[in-house]
Write an enzyme that holds these catalytic residues in place. Sequence first.
Site, PDB file in Angstrom:
ATOM      1  N   ASP A   7     -23.860   7.124 -40.820  1.00 15.01           N
ATOM      2  CA  ASP A   7     -25.301   7.378 -40.832  1.00 15.01           C
ATOM      3  C   ASP A   7     -25.935   6.249 -40.026  1.00 15.01           C
ATOM      4  O   ASP A   7     -26.150   5.161 -40.545  1.00 15.01           O
ATOM      5  CB  ASP A   7     -25.838   7.391 -42.267  1.00 15.01           C
ATOM      6  N   GLU A  66     -24.180  11.649 -37.769  1.00 13.37           N
ATOM      7  CA  GLU A  66     -25.381  12.468 -37.821  1.00 13.37           C
ATOM      8  C   GLU A  66     -26.034  12.529 -36.445  1.00 13.37           C
ATOM      9  O   GLU A  66     -26.090  11.539 -35.735  1.00 13.37           O
ATOM     10  CB  GLU A  66     -26.367  11.874 -38.830  1.00 13.37           C
ATOM     11  N   ASP A 138     -28.001   4.929 -47.776  1.00 13.63           N
ATOM     12  CA  ASP A 138     -27.382   5.045 -46.454  1.00 13.63           C
ATOM     13  C   ASP A 138     -25.881   5.284 -46.552  1.00 13.63           C
ATOM     14  O   ASP A 138     -25.311   6.048 -45.772  1.00 13.63           O
ATOM     15  CB  ASP A 138     -27.673   3.798 -45.609  1.00 13.63           C
TER      16      ASP A 138
END
Length: 171
Positions: A7, A66, A138
């Site tokens: 992420d 992502e 996160d």
Amino acid sequence: MLILGIDPGSRITGFGVINSVGAKNEYVASGCIRVKGDALPERLDQVFSGISEVIRQYSPQEVAIEQVFMARNADSALKLGQARGVAIVAASQQSLPVYEYAARAVKQAVVGKGSADKTQVQHMVSHILKLPGIPQADAADALAIALCHAHTRVGLVKLAGTTGSRRGRWR
């Protein structure tokens, strides 16, 4: 198969490593790379070094990250894209395949709803991986990205293993 989920962020980059065997996924590790300093090149270097170290430590076979989404602030989106880029380069330099997933697809795969909020993602990641507690946001997002990739891989393997249809059913 060890999968590293990332992420990306220019201040905090989450990472999560899972072991995926068929439809079974086990937690291996997760955490956050918290970068210091105000200069963007220095922060990007820390993201690169941090991801490179995670790759060296856990030796994943695949990386899932992502995709960048356009937020309200274009400057933040650009910085996010740069952090994402250095994470991809860290994986590429180790000859690891990198797969990209939209945030909505990740939430859909883990929570069942593409509009899920961070607390729902954290809760479901904890439940799916049987964690003793709730991971930091996160790190949970990174684990969710790894889980999304694992689910996608299982689906593709099943699809590749089909031999045809019989009365509307795949065999």
